[in-house]
Enzyme design. Structure first.
Site, PDB file in Angstrom:
ATOM      1  N   CYS A  60       1.101  -1.384   0.032  1.00 21.41           N
ATOM      2  CA  CYS A  60      -0.168   0.094   0.180  1.00 21.41           C
ATOM      3  C   CYS A  60       0.850   1.262  -0.424  1.00 21.41           C
ATOM      4  CB  CYS A  60      -1.172   0.176   1.150  1.00 21.41           C
ATOM      5  SG  CYS A  60      -2.118   1.453   1.117  1.00 21.41           S
ATOM      6  N   CYS A 117      -0.112   4.307   1.703  1.00 16.93           N
ATOM      7  CA  CYS A 117      -0.037   4.027   3.315  1.00 16.93           C
ATOM      8  C   CYS A 117       1.754   3.941   4.206  1.00 16.93           C
ATOM      9  CB  CYS A 117      -0.346   2.753   4.085  1.00 16.93           C
ATOM     10  SG  CYS A 117      -2.357   2.122   2.963  1.00 16.93           S
ATOM     11  N   ASP A 118       2.383   3.845   3.426  1.00 14.82           N
ATOM     12  CA  ASP A 118       3.804   3.630   3.488  1.00 14.82           C
ATOM     13  C   ASP A 118       4.963   4.245   2.757  1.00 14.82           C
ATOM     14  OD1 ASP A 118       2.804   1.664   5.310  1.00 14.82           O
ATOM     15  OD2 ASP A 118       3.211   0.121   3.560  1.00 14.82           O
TER      16      ASP A 118
END
Length: 310
Positions: A135, A138-139
């Site tokens: 993701c 997300c990261d």
């Protein structure tokens, strides 16, 4: 229709499940949505949704999910954070087994979605969360000014690159085919980026690193040549695995494990329907999930009418 606990129970809180809840509320069905994690599904990990109608400037996945939830609750949908362990078909009602109780419903919509597919190569499991991610939204911020890789060739991989551009120094796009499956608009944008280096006909054979990712092991499929690509981050976007294991052999699945349905989202068991990414279909987008949830709930309403009419 008072013999069961709910007219409709929706299993899964992504865009298909939330849309089903909106339509169930408008139909004045007594409906419950059960979601193992948080509502929104894969939408929650999408930084910017640009292709959902009605938002010309785009909208964050979180905001779109939150709007859907509020709209469903406004029409009376009950939402619980609860895992479903088993679905037991019956007539006139179906039973859902929860960790500490059971619930019955006249109809059930399975909208459990899908999860990220893994490459299944050495080092992957060890380094997930330590440089290997599924993701970018997300990261991505963890890799500011670093050199990373994106593995995949579809819309998701290309969209994630557009997000990563704001953080990283260089992106290696690795795809096992010569041609990309992503839409032409995204391909044009990504291939025009100077920071992107494309590796066609190439697969990842392993991830190396002790406590953090240090490099990818690559193989060119046409030449058979092996090489090492030093990177500090790798994002994998090679498709999804449906969340259907909990169903056992209850419903028909295609060869990839997605639920096979008819045109009204029905499965072979009367009163059970499937919608969204968990369903066997050509495309998995927020818009297609919303369409599935709409059709499924209209079909549920018509199905439940049969009990009223004897």
């Amino acid at each position: 229709m008072s013999a069961w606990d709910y007219d409709l129970i929706i299993v899964g809180g992504g865009p298909a499940g939330l849309t089903a809840g909106i339509y169930a509320g408008r139909a004045r069905l007594k409906a419950l949505l059960l979601e193992k994690f948080t509502h929104g599904g894969q939408m929650m990990s999408t930084d910017l949704v640009e292709n959902y109608p009605g938002f010309p400037e785009g909208i964050t996945g979180f905001e779109l999910s939150d709007r859907m939830r509020k709209q469903a609750e406004r029409f009376g949908l009950e939402i619980r954070s609860q895992e479903v362990l088993e679905l037991k078909p019956g007539k006139p009602m179906h039973t859902l087994v929860l960790p500490d109780s059971q619930l019955t419903a006249g109809a059930v919509i399975i909208a459990t979605g899908a999860r990220y597919r893994r490459l299944g190569v050495p080092g992957e499991d060890k380094l997930v969360g330590h440089g290997v991610s599924f993701c970018a939204t997300c990261d991505g911020a963890f890799f500011k000014d670093e050199e990373i890789a994106m593995v995949g060739g579809g819309d998701n991989a290309l969209t994630e690159i557009l997000f990563l551009e704001r953080f990283v120094k260089k992106i290696h796009l690795i795809h096992r085919r010569g041609e990309f499956r992503g839409c032409k608009y995204l391909q044009e944008r990504v291939f025009a980026m100077p920071m992107v280096q494309v590796h066609r006909d190439t697969v990842v054979t392993g991830f190396t690193g002790q406590s953090e990712l240090e490099a990818l092991e690559l193989r060119h499929l046409k030449t058979g040549e092996d090489s090492t690509l030093p990177v500090t981050g790798a994002f994998i976007a090679i498709g999804m695995v449906p969340n259907t294991a909990w169903l056992g052999n209850l419903v028909p699945l295609d060869k990839w494990g997605f639920i096979v349905t008819g045109p009204a989202m029905e499965v072979r068991i009367p009163g059970i329907f499937a919608a969204g990414d968990v369903r066997s279909k050509w495309e998995r987008q927020i818009s297609t999930a919303v369409g599935d949830g709409t059709v499924a709930t209209i079909a549920v309403e018509r199905y439940l009418e049969t009990f009223k009419n004897g």
